[in-house]
Design a protein around this motif. Structure first.
Motif, mmCIF file in Angstrom:
data_model
loop_
_atom_site.group_PDB
_atom_site.id
_atom_site.type_symbol
_atom_site.label_atom_id
_atom_site.label_comp_id
_atom_site.label_asym_id
_atom_site.label_seq_id
_atom_site.Cartn_x
_atom_site.Cartn_y
_atom_site.Cartn_z
ATOM 1 N N GLU A 202 -11.393 29.224 48.164
ATOM 2 C CA GLU A 202 -12.363 28.139 48.098
ATOM 3 C C GLU A 202 -12.215 27.270 49.340
ATOM 4 O O GLU A 202 -11.119 27.101 49.866
ATOM 5 C CB GLU A 202 -12.098 27.280 46.863
ATOM 6 N N SER A 203 -13.337 26.727 49.792
ATOM 7 C CA SER A 203 -13.312 25.689 50.821
ATOM 8 C C SER A 203 -14.339 24.642 50.439
ATOM 9 O O SER A 203 -15.355 24.955 49.820
ATOM 10 C CB SER A 203 -13.606 26.260 52.204
ATOM 11 N N SER B 228 -10.879 20.854 52.601
ATOM 12 C CA SER B 228 -9.857 21.466 51.764
ATOM 13 C C SER B 228 -10.108 22.969 51.754
ATOM 14 O O SER B 228 -11.256 23.408 51.628
ATOM 15 C CB SER B 228 -9.945 20.910 50.343
ATOM 16 N N THR C 79 -8.403 26.602 50.036
ATOM 17 C CA THR C 79 -7.440 27.242 49.151
ATOM 18 C C THR C 79 -7.380 28.718 49.509
ATOM 19 O O THR C 79 -8.416 29.386 49.629
ATOM 20 C CB THR C 79 -7.829 27.049 47.676
ATOM 21 N N ASP D 196 -5.269 32.584 48.945
ATOM 22 C CA ASP D 196 -4.312 33.476 48.296
ATOM 23 C C ASP D 196 -3.642 34.275 49.398
ATOM 24 O O ASP D 196 -4.330 34.869 50.246
ATOM 25 C CB ASP D 196 -5.005 34.420 47.306
ATOM 26 N N ARG E 155 -0.653 30.970 46.061
ATOM 27 C CA ARG E 155 -1.910 30.252 46.318
ATOM 28 C C ARG E 155 -1.561 28.923 46.980
ATOM 29 O O ARG E 155 -0.783 28.139 46.443
ATOM 30 C CB ARG E 155 -2.686 30.027 45.036
ATOM 31 N N THR F 4 -3.100 25.405 49.002
ATOM 32 C CA THR F 4 -4.239 24.550 49.321
ATOM 33 C C THR F 4 -3.822 23.611 50.439
ATOM 34 O O THR F 4 -2.801 22.917 50.330
ATOM 35 C CB THR F 4 -4.710 23.750 48.092
ATOM 36 N N ASN G 211 -1.012 21.782 47.861
ATOM 37 C CA ASN G 211 -0.504 22.434 46.661
ATOM 38 C C ASN G 211 -0.012 23.841 46.997
ATOM 39 O O ASN G 211 -0.616 24.534 47.824
ATOM 40 C CB ASN G 211 -1.594 22.517 45.594
ATOM 41 N N TYR G 212 1.092 24.235 46.358
ATOM 42 C CA TYR G 212 1.655 25.584 46.506
ATOM 43 C C TYR G 212 1.937 26.108 45.116
ATOM 44 O O TYR G 212 2.687 25.497 44.358
ATOM 45 C CB TYR G 212 2.958 25.530 47.305
#
Length: 127
Positions: A60-61, A73, A75, A77, A92, A94, A107-108
């Motif tokens: 996602e962006s 932002s 995200t 994988d 994953r 972000t 986030n990790y």
């Protein structure tokens, strides 16, 4: 053990402008990706894994601060590997990217762990 032959990653069959933009973005983000992965796996492995740009999927962006805002932002994988591309896991990440450029890990999440083959067990830290 997960092998390259059985790993199912969406692989593009031809070049496109979108793929070139994604590859450029991965070149830019790759040092930040590898730093985050190294920090996570240092408690588990004696040898830090790497993430190659072709082992990254954009999940996602989005723009954080609205239309034409330049805080973004993304995200991803990722599939870290050791040695001759032996998968150690799936994660994953972000990131927030803003002017400067400034890249911050937001986030990790560790998604999956793969068992290493016997000849690579020596890099697994004792628990």
């Amino acid at each position: 053990m997960q092998s390259f032959a059985t790993y199912s990653r969406r692989s593009p069959l031809e070049d496109s402008q979108e793929l070139r933009f994604q590859d450029m973005l991965m070149h830019f983000l790759n040092p930040y990706i590898n730093e985050a992965v190294r920090d996570y796996y240092q408690r588990l492995l004696l040898e830090p894994p790497l993430v190659y740009p072709y082992y990254v999927d954009v999940v996602e962006s989005r723009r954080v601060n609205g239309f034409r805002g330049f805080i973004l932002s993304i995200t991803l994988d990722v599939t870290p590997v050791v040695g001759p591309h032996i998968y150690v896991g799936e994660d994953r990440l972000t990131f927030e990217v803003s002017s400067g450029p400034e890249v911050k890990l937001i986030n990790y999440t560790h998604l999956k762990t793969y068992d290493l083959p016997l000849n690579w067990q020596h890099i697994v830290k004792e628990r």
